[in-house]
Each structure stands twice: as C-alpha cells, then as structure tokens.
Design a protein around this motif. Structure first.
Motif, PDB file in Angstrom:
ATOM      1  N   UNK A  41       6.300  11.910   9.651  1.00 14.49           N
ATOM      2  CA  UNK A  41       6.430  12.341   8.261  1.00 14.49           C
ATOM      3  C   UNK A  41       6.293  11.207   7.247  1.00 14.49           C
ATOM      4  N   UNK A  42       7.055  10.127   7.365  1.00 14.42           N
ATOM      5  CA  UNK A  42       6.936   9.097   6.320  1.00 14.42           C
ATOM      6  C   UNK A  42       5.574   8.421   6.276  1.00 14.42           C
ATOM      7  N   UNK A  43       4.898   8.289   7.415  1.00  9.82           N
ATOM      8  CA  UNK A  43       3.578   7.660   7.351  1.00  9.82           C
ATOM      9  C   UNK A  43       2.636   8.529   6.532  1.00  9.82           C
ATOM     10  N   UNK A  44       2.831   9.833   6.647  1.00  8.67           N
ATOM     11  CA  UNK A  44       1.988  10.737   5.857  1.00  8.67           C
ATOM     12  C   UNK A  44       2.332  10.638   4.380  1.00  8.67           C
ATOM     13  N   UNK A  45       3.658  10.625   4.080  1.00  9.12           N
ATOM     14  CA  UNK A  45       4.072  10.530   2.684  1.00  9.12           C
ATOM     15  C   UNK A  45       3.532   9.253   2.055  1.00  9.12           C
ATOM     16  N   UNK A  46       3.490   8.172   2.842  1.00  9.54           N
ATOM     17  CA  UNK A  46       2.972   6.930   2.264  1.00  9.54           C
ATOM     18  C   UNK A  46       1.480   6.999   2.048  1.00  9.54           C
ATOM     19  N   UNK A  47       0.751   7.400   3.065  1.00 10.60           N
ATOM     20  CA  UNK A  47      -0.697   7.269   2.969  1.00 10.60           C
ATOM     21  C   UNK A  47      -1.268   8.096   1.829  1.00 10.60           C
ATOM     22  N   UNK A  48      -1.251   9.396   1.963  1.00  8.81           N
ATOM     23  CA  UNK A  48      -1.899  10.184   0.905  1.00  8.81           C
ATOM     24  C   UNK A  48      -0.965  10.508  -0.245  1.00  8.81           C
ATOM     25  N   UNK A  76       1.114  -3.309  -0.267  1.00 10.28           N
ATOM     26  CA  UNK A  76       2.391  -3.636   0.364  1.00 10.28           C
ATOM     27  C   UNK A  76       2.869  -2.491   1.250  1.00 10.28           C
ATOM     28  N   UNK A  77       2.785  -1.254   0.728  1.00 12.53           N
ATOM     29  CA  UNK A  77       3.248  -0.102   1.512  1.00 12.53           C
ATOM     30  C   UNK A  77       2.405   0.083   2.762  1.00 12.53           C
ATOM     31  N   UNK A  78       1.084  -0.120   2.634  1.00 13.70           N
ATOM     32  CA  UNK A  78       0.208   0.075   3.790  1.00 13.70           C
ATOM     33  C   UNK A  78       0.456  -0.989   4.848  1.00 13.70           C
ATOM     34  N   UNK A  79       0.897  -2.167   4.421  1.00 12.23           N
ATOM     35  CA  UNK A  79       1.182  -3.203   5.408  1.00 12.23           C
ATOM     36  C   UNK A  79       2.538  -2.957   6.074  1.00 12.23           C
ATOM     37  N   UNK A  80       3.530  -2.508   5.272  1.00 17.40           N
ATOM     38  CA  UNK A  80       4.887  -2.420   5.817  1.00 17.40           C
ATOM     39  C   UNK A  80       5.165  -1.125   6.567  1.00 17.40           C
ATOM     40  N   UNK A  81       4.533  -0.025   6.159  1.00 16.40           N
ATOM     41  CA  UNK A  81       4.864   1.267   6.771  1.00 16.40           C
ATOM     42  C   UNK A  81       4.680   1.265   8.297  1.00 16.40           C
TER      43      UNK A  81
ATOM     44  N   UNK C  43       9.577   8.018  -1.465  1.00 13.56           N
ATOM     45  CA  UNK C  43       9.507   9.049  -2.503  1.00 13.56           C
ATOM     46  C   UNK C  43       9.983   8.513  -3.847  1.00 13.56           C
ATOM     47  N   UNK C  44      10.984   7.635  -3.804  1.00 17.41           N
ATOM     48  CA  UNK C  44      11.472   7.040  -5.054  1.00 17.41           C
ATOM     49  C   UNK C  44      10.369   6.230  -5.718  1.00 17.41           C
TER      50      UNK C  44
END
Lengths: 111, 163, 89
Positions: A41-48, A76-81, C43-44
C-alpha cells in the motif's frame, strides 16, 4: 482555450489522479488481509499518489515562478520508500508474521 | 589537483545545483555555500562512493527510466483493481529472483526498482546465495514473473553498469 | 475547476489518513502500526503539497521536505528496533 486554462485543467487532472491513488493505497492498507500484502500500500501511495500531487504542483508553479522543491521531495521519497519497505519486510520475516503466501524457510538469510 | 578536490565532478555539480534549487536564491552567499557543499560532501563520502559502478551507456539508462516510469503507471492501475476487488481471491507468493548483477549498488538499485513498481516488494537482498527475495501481491505463475522482472529491469541494468 | 479538484483532493487525502488511523489502532502487530505511520506521513506530505497549491505559498514545501526527512528516519529506526530489539548496535 488558452495555455493558462489548459495548464489549470492539467493541474486539476493531476490532483485528481494523485488523490485517487493515495486513497487506494490507504484502502489497501485497511482491506488487505496480511502484513506482507499491506506492505504494497504505501509504495503505491508514494509512487502515483504523491507523484501526481507533485506533478500538479510543478505544473501549477510554472504559472507562478517555478520552484524545484517538488522535484527534490519526489526524488527523496523515491529513494527512501524502497529502503523503509525493505527494512519492514525484513523485520516481519524475522518475526515470522502471519502471511497468506507461504513464508520462505530461511528468513534469516537476510542478515 | 582537480581529481583530488573534485573526485566526482557530476555529483558535486548535482549537489550544488540541488542546494541552489532548495534555497531558490542565487546570491553570492548561497553560491559560495553551494560550492562548499559540492566540494565537501563528495570528499567526506568518498570511501562509500569509490565502488560505485560507472554508467557505461547513458542511452540505456534513459530507456530504463522510461520503462520504469511507464511500468509504475500501468502497474498502479492493475494493483488498484486488485485492491478494490475481492481480496479473498488474491494469491500472494514469495519469489526468489536469482541475481546476475554482482555489484552492491546496482543490486540495490534493482531491488528499489522492484519495490517501486507496485505489485512487487523486494524484501531481502541475499548476497550469499545471490538472490532477491520478492513478495508479489498476486501472481499466477511465479516463473513467468521472475523471467519478466529479470528481462525488464536486470538486463538493462547489466547493460548500463556492466556488473 | 481547480478549486473543485483541490477540494476533492483534500477530502480524499483526509479520508486516506483516517483509514491509516484505523490500521494504526487495529494493528494487530507492531509492524502493521509502523506501516500505518509510514503511510500516514506520506499522506501528510501529499496534504501539504495540495495546501501549498491552494495557498500559493512555497512555505509548505519546506514543511513537506522536513516531514519526509523525519518520517523516513523514524520508520528506519522503528523497523530496526522491531528487528533487533534496539536501534543502535
């Protein structure tokens, strides 16, 4: 339709796409039956999800003096997720958490 | 002389540019600070960066970037359907993906790409047995998925880094 | 149109955060809770970005960047704690 209006529609579309996938990610977090499946779930929330928001923001800022902050956040998010997802998965394997997929025999293989 | 103070010129330039982008300020003070950071950070992290593989084929790197971006979009839509549909029917599996990449950094990049394309999450990089442990959300034929992952991402990475 | 989309985005992200909260409360394991926190901070960030568009102000990006940094460090520390029983070794 002039360029500014077109850009505004683009921003709106990106926002809608982003919020849809953010929501789907959270729904997955609640609905999916075991931890390893919820990990998706979180990888999806981050990517798209966040990706869509950031694209919207970049498109929006084209009109109002561009900034590159959005790009840095995305990067940053794409590197850390993947790192945090991997660490969580490793911990869960070590703890031998309940999983619908049969757990591999030697979870300790990843020190 | 230049080698000594700027062992990674591209990284230095990226760091300086990143700093300027963050502050959004091109005054003399920030230019000086950006230059300092660009020189200092690569020097401090040199022991870690030394073993980075060189990019041999920028064209292949660009192609891989496009493939991954496209796959993220497509896979997101597919996974959304899975998540919103009946979850009882999903059949998740753990896959063991044998590694041909030998370099630590390129392997880490491979694992990250697998995680970022939804539907698969790489859990463990097993350097001893040279394989990745990957969890797939819904997979009918594990062997086909493994072959697909290797073909789509590992082969280009081999082409880019050569190891 | 833009305002409409922004409002929809606010609602969707708010709902998503509530769902994360449900997972945070329900658990059942510590790992699930860490995962819920991880999703919550992402989300935040999304919420702050939309707020930045709404208010046409760059200040929110600084906040989003900080949350991204802190959230990542927190998740790593918590995951390591879960795996080994302590953060440093």
């Amino acid at each position: 339709m002039d360029a500014a209006t077109l850009l505004e529609w683009l921003v709106a579309l990106m926002l809608l796409v982003g919020s849809f996938f953010t929501l789907v990610g959270a729904i997955g977090l609640v609905r999916l039956p075991d931890f390893f499946m919820r990990l998706h779930a979180p990888t999806k929330a981050t990517t798209l999800g966040v990706g869509g928001m950031l694209l919207a923001s970049i498109a929006y800022s084209l009109n109002h003096g561009p900034t590159l902050h959005e790009l840095l956040i995305t990067l940053f998010l794409f590197v850390t997720a993947p790192v945090s997802a991997g660490l969580l998965a490793k911990a869960a394997l070590r703890l031998r958490m309940k999983s619908r997929a049969p757990l591999p025999e030697d979870p300790a293989s990843g020190r | 002389m230049i080698r000594r103070w700027l062992p990674f010129p591209l990284l230095s330039a990226a760091l300086a540019a990143g700093w300027l982008a963050l502050t959004g300020d091109l005054s003399a003070g920030h230019l000086l600070l950006a230059a300092t950071l660009g020189v200092a950070i690569p020097l401090v992290s040199a022991p870690f960066l030394e073993h980075l593989p060189r990019v041999r084929s920028p064209a292949a790197a660009l192609r891989l970037l496009l493939t991954v971006t496209w796959d993220i979009v497509i896979a997101n839509i597919a996974v959304s359907r899975l998540v919103l549909g009946p979850t009882g029917r999903l059949s998740p599996v753990f896959l063991r993906v044998p590694l041909e990449l030998s370099n630590t950094q390129s392997t880490a990049l491979f694992a990250s790409i697998i995680t970022m394309t939804p539907g698969t999450v790489s859990a463990v990089i097993d350097t001893e047995n040279r394989e990745l442990l990957v969890h797939a959300l819904d997979c009918e034929s594990p062997d086909a998925l493994i072959a697909d992952i290797k073909k789509r991402y590992e082969k280009p990475l081999l082409e880019i880094f050569g190891c | 149109m833009l305002n409409f989309a922004i409002n929809i985005a606010f609602c969707a992200i708010g709902l998503a955060m509530l769902l994360c909260l449900v997972r945070l409360v329900r658990g059942p394991d510590a790992a699930d809770r860490i995962l819920a926190l991880d999703t919550l901070y992402i989300n935040a960030i999304a919420l702050l970005i939309v707020l930045g568009i709404r208010m046409a102000s760059p200040v929110y990006f600084e906040a989003a960047l900080l949350i991204a940094l802190m959230g990542f460090v927190a998740t790593v520390a918590l995951a390591r704690y879960l795996e080994r029983g302590d953060v440093m070794d």
